[in-house]
Scaffold this active site. Structure first.
Site, PDB file in Angstrom:
ATOM      1  N   GLY A   1       0.704  -1.326   0.032  1.00  0.00           N
ATOM      2  CA  GLY A   1      -0.037  -0.111   0.062  1.00  0.00           C
ATOM      3  C   GLY A   1       0.607   1.261  -0.120  1.00  0.00           C
ATOM      4  O   GLY A   1       2.034   1.434  -0.319  1.00  0.00           O
ATOM      5  N   SER A   2       0.321   2.347   0.696  1.00  0.00           N
ATOM      6  CA  SER A   2       0.830   3.581   0.399  1.00  0.00           C
ATOM      7  C   SER A   2       2.369   3.829   1.347  1.00  0.00           C
ATOM      8  O   SER A   2       3.040   4.796   1.028  1.00  0.00           O
ATOM      9  CB  SER A   2      -0.011   4.634   0.972  1.00  0.00           C
ATOM     10  OG  SER A   2      -1.047   4.820   0.037  1.00  0.00           O
ATOM     11  N   THR A   3       2.610   2.677   1.866  1.00  0.00           N
ATOM     12  CA  THR A   3       4.169   2.780   2.463  1.00  0.00           C
ATOM     13  C   THR A   3       4.962   2.782   1.705  1.00  0.00           C
ATOM     14  O   THR A   3       6.189   3.054   1.984  1.00  0.00           O
ATOM     15  CB  THR A   3       4.239   1.533   3.540  1.00  0.00           C
ATOM     16  OG1 THR A   3       4.003   0.398   2.812  1.00  0.00           O
ATOM     17  CG2 THR A   3       3.128   1.603   4.831  1.00  0.00           C
TER      18      THR A   3
END
Length: 581
Positions: free
Chosen positions: A285-287
Site C-alpha cells: 500500500g501507501s507505505t
C-alpha cells in the site's frame, strides 16, 4: 581256629577303608570336573559377551543424543528465553518382560492415556529398547518404580522450556520430542552447528555456552502486549510488528499474532499461526510511497522543491487512477507525501522512468526472500519488468507483494544515511553492520526522507500516533491495502500498515506494524491505518523509548532543523516543475 579270626577282621577293615577312599576320590574328581565345566561355561559366556555389540541406541537414536543438552538462549540483556530441564522418560526391554499383560495393566494404572493394545505390542518381543512414555513427571516416575516390574527403566532426557511462553514464539521456534530444532532460531542453531551438539557425549556433562540474541525481552513483551490489544481493540484477525536498530540491523523485537506456545509445539501447526513479518508477503500500500520518494529524489529526476500537477487523475486506456482523498491541485513534493497522493506519486515515478524505478526496487532488497536467520521466510512477488500501468500502481504499493521485513530494512536505510544493513537476530556492532552494507541512497536523500516522515507525523496520516508519542520525534507513513477477494480488491477487507522511525533528529530504530482486517474502534473512528496501526505505533514508542535510552524532547527547534535547507530558505518554486510533471 582262634588264631585265624583276627587276620580276617583286619582284611575286612582294610577293604572298607579302601572302598571309601576310592569313592571319595571319585567324588572329588567329579566335583573338579563340574567346577571346570562351570568355569568353562562362564569363560565362554564372557568371550561371547565380549564379542556382542552393545545396543547403545533407543529406536535408532543414541543414548548420548537423547541425554544431550542444548545451550540456553538469552536476550541481549542476559534474560533467559530458552533453557533445558532434565525429565525422566520411560523405556522397556521387552526381552526381559516376564508377563506382558501384567506389566501392561500395571503401567496403565499410572499412565491411563496410553492405548492398551499399543502398549502390549510394545512390550512383546525380544527387542532391547523401546520407548513407552517420554518426558514424565517425577511423581509418575516414582509410582512406576514402585511397581517393581522387571524390564522397565528410565532415562533422563533434556526438555526445552521457554519461560516467556508465547511472547517470542515466532523468533524462538520450537524443538521436537528429541530436543532437535524444528523451527525458528532453534532450527537455525542446529543447522549452523552453533549449539555444539556435535559433541553429544560431552554435552550432557559439560556446560554449554549460552547463545545471546539481539532481542530485548522488555521491548518484545511490550510489542507482543500491544499486538494482543490490537486484536481486541480493532477486532482484527491478525497483527504483527518488528523493531530494528537502523545502524546495526539488530532486531530488538519481532512478534506475530496469532502465535503459539513453544512449550507445546503442536500449537504451531494451527491455521494462521505463522510469522507474518518474514514468512508472508503483502501489497504494501501507501507505505511504498516512501520507496518511490527515495527513488525519485535520489535519481535527481525530482527535487524536493518541485511541484507536481495533481489536478487530474492519471489515465491508462479506459482506466483512471485517482487520489483517495484528492486535493486536485498542484502539490509540492512534501505535500504529495503528506496527502498520500497517488497522482503525484505516479508522476514522480514517471519522471524517473519505469525501468530505473524497477532497478531501484531491486537495489533496495525487495527481490527474493528477506535476509534473516529464521528459516521461515518467503519470496517476494515483484514483476521482473514493469508495464506503464504496472509501474504506476507499484509506485503507490499495488501490483507487487513484499515481506514486512524487507520494508523495515528499506526504511532503516532511508533514515540511517543510506546504508542497506542486513537484519539479524544476533548482537552486532555498528562497525560490523556497516562494513558490508551498500550505500543505496545518498545522505542528502536520507535527510529528505527523515523530513518527510516527520512531516507526515506532524500534519499527515501519522498525526494521531504522533499525539500519543509526543516528544519522541517519531514519524512514518501509513498504508491501507485492500485485500484481494475472489480476484477483486475488496473495500470491506484491508491490511493496515505503519512504517516509522525514531528519533528522527538522530535515527536509532525503525518499526513496522500491521493489522489485518481491522474494524473501526468506535463510531467516531475510521478503519484506515492512521486510526489503528498508526495509533498503535505511537503507543509502542511511548512505552519502549525510555527503555531504549531515548528521552522525550519538546523543543520545537528540533523539527525546524529537520526541514531541508532549500525549503527553509524559501526558494522560489515554479507552478509546475521543469520536469514537466
Amino acid at each position: 581256629m582262634s588264631a585265624i579270626t583276627p587276620d580276617h577282621d583286619t582284611i575286612s577293615l582294610d577293604g572298607a577303608r579302601k572302598a571309601r577312599g576310592n569313592l571319595t576320590g571319585a567324588r572329588i574328581r567329579w566335583a573338579m570336573v563340574f567346577v571346570l565345566l562351570v568355569f568353562s561355561v562362564m569363560f565362554g559366556r564372557l568371550i561371547w559377551l565380549g564379542n556382542v555389540e552393545v545396543d547403545t541406541s533407543i529406536e535408532g537414536q543414541t543414548r548420548d543424543a537423547i541425554m544431550a543438552s542444548r545451550p540456553s538462549i538469552l536476550d541481549r540483556n542476559g534474560l533467559e528465553m530458552a533453557v533445558d530441564i532434565r525429565v525422566p522418560s520411560l523405556f522397556a526391554e521387552p526381552r526381559r518382560i516376564i508377563d506382558v499383560d501384567e506389566a501392561a495393566d500395571a503401567i496403565l494404572t499410572v499412565l491411563p492415556d496410553l492405548d492398551p493394545a499399543w502398549l502390549r505390542n510394545r512390550l512383546t518381543g525380544d527387542r532391547g529398547f523401546v520407548w513407552i512414555a517420554r518426558e514424565l513427571t517425577p511423581a509418575q516416575q516414582d509410582r512406576i518404580m514402585r511397581l517393581g516390574i522387571p524390564g522397565l527403566d528410565f532415562l533422563e532426557e533434556s526438555k526445552r522450556f521457554y519461560p516467556g511462553g508465547t511472547v517470542a514464539s515466532h523468533v524462538m521456534g520450537a524443538v521436537n520430542i528429541d530436543n532437535v530444532g524444528i523451527a525458528g532460531i532453534e532450527k537455525h542453531l542446529d543447522d549452523d552447528n552453533l549449539a555444539l551438539l556435535q559433541n553429544l557425549g560431552l554435552a550432557r556433562d559439560s556446560a554449554l555456552t549460552p547463545v545471546n540474541l539481539s532481542i530485548d525481552l522488555r521491548v518484545q513483551h511490550i510489542l507482543h502486549d500491544e499486538l494482543v490489544d490490537a486484536l481486541e481493540r480493532y477486532q482484527a484477525i491478525a497483527a504483527a510488528g518488528a523493531i530494528m536498530n537502523v545502524n546495526t540491523g539488530e532486531i530488538v523485537a519481532m512478534a506475530s499474532l496469532p502465535d503459539f506456545d513453544p512449550n507445546a509445539p503442536a500449537t504451531m501447526l494451527q491455521e494462521g499461526h505463522f510469522n507474518r513479518i518474514t514468512a508472508a508477503k503483502f501489497e504494501p500500500g501507501s507505505t511504498f510511497k516512501t520507496v518511490t520518494m527515495a527513488a525519485t529524489l535520489d535519481s535527481g529526476a525530482v527535487r524536493i522543491t518541485d511541484q507536481i500537477d495533481a489536478r487530474f487523475g492519471v489515465r491508462f486506456g479506459r482506466y483512471t487512477i485517482e487520489d483517495f482523498h484528492g486535493k486536485y491541485r498542484i502539490l509540492s513534493v512534501p505535500e504529495v507525501y503528506q496527502y498520500s497522493s497517488n497522482i503525484g506519486t505516479i508522476k514522480m515515478m514517471q519522471a524517473m522512468g519505469k525501468d530505473n524505478f524497477r532497478a531501484f526496487i531491486e537495489r533496495m532488497g525487495f527481490d527474493g526472500a528477506p535476509p534473516i536467520e529464521l528459516p521461515e521466510v518467503t519470496q517476494s512477488a515483484v514483476p521482473a519488468n514493469f508495464s506503464e500501468v504496472g509501474a504506476a500502481t507499484a509506485s503507490f504499493g499495488h501490483g507487487l507483494s513484499v515481506t514486512p521485513l524487507q520494508t523495515l530494512r528499506a526504511i532503516s536505510a532511508f533514515v540511517n544515511g543510506g546504508k542497506l544493513v542486513e537484519p539479524t537476530l544476533f548482537p552486532r556492532t555498528e562497525a560490523e553492520a556497516m562494513a558490508d552494507a551498500p550505500q543505496v541512497i545518498s545522505e542528502q536523500t536520507s535527510l529528505y526522507i527523515r523530513y518527510l516522515m516527520r512531516l507526515n507525523a506532524l500534519s499527515g496520516s501519522g498525526s494521531r500516533g504522533n499525539a500519543i508519542a509526543e516528544g519522541y520525534r517519531w514519524g512514518g507513513k501509513t498504508g491501507t491495502a485492500e485485500k484481494v477477494v475472489d480476484g477483486r480488491y475488496s473495500s470491506e477487507k484491508s491490511l493496515a500498515f505503519f512504517v516509522s522511525a525514531f528519533p528522527l533528529d538522530n535515527p536509532q530504530y525503525a518499526m513496522i506494524v500491521l493489522v489485518d482486517e481491522p474494524r473501526p474502534e468506535n463510531e467516531q473512528s475510521g478503519r484506515t491505518a492512521g486510526w489503528n496501526a498508526g495509533e498503535m505505533s505511537g503507543r509502542i514508542v511511548t512505552r519502549i523509548a525510555p527503555m531504549l535510552g531515548i528521552q522525550p524532547n519538546l523543543d520545537p527547534m528540533i523539527d525546524t532543523q529537520l526541514v531541508p535547507v532549500e525549503l527553509r530558505a524559501g526558494l522560489q518554486q515554479s507552478p509546475v516543475s521543469s520536469t514537466g510533471l
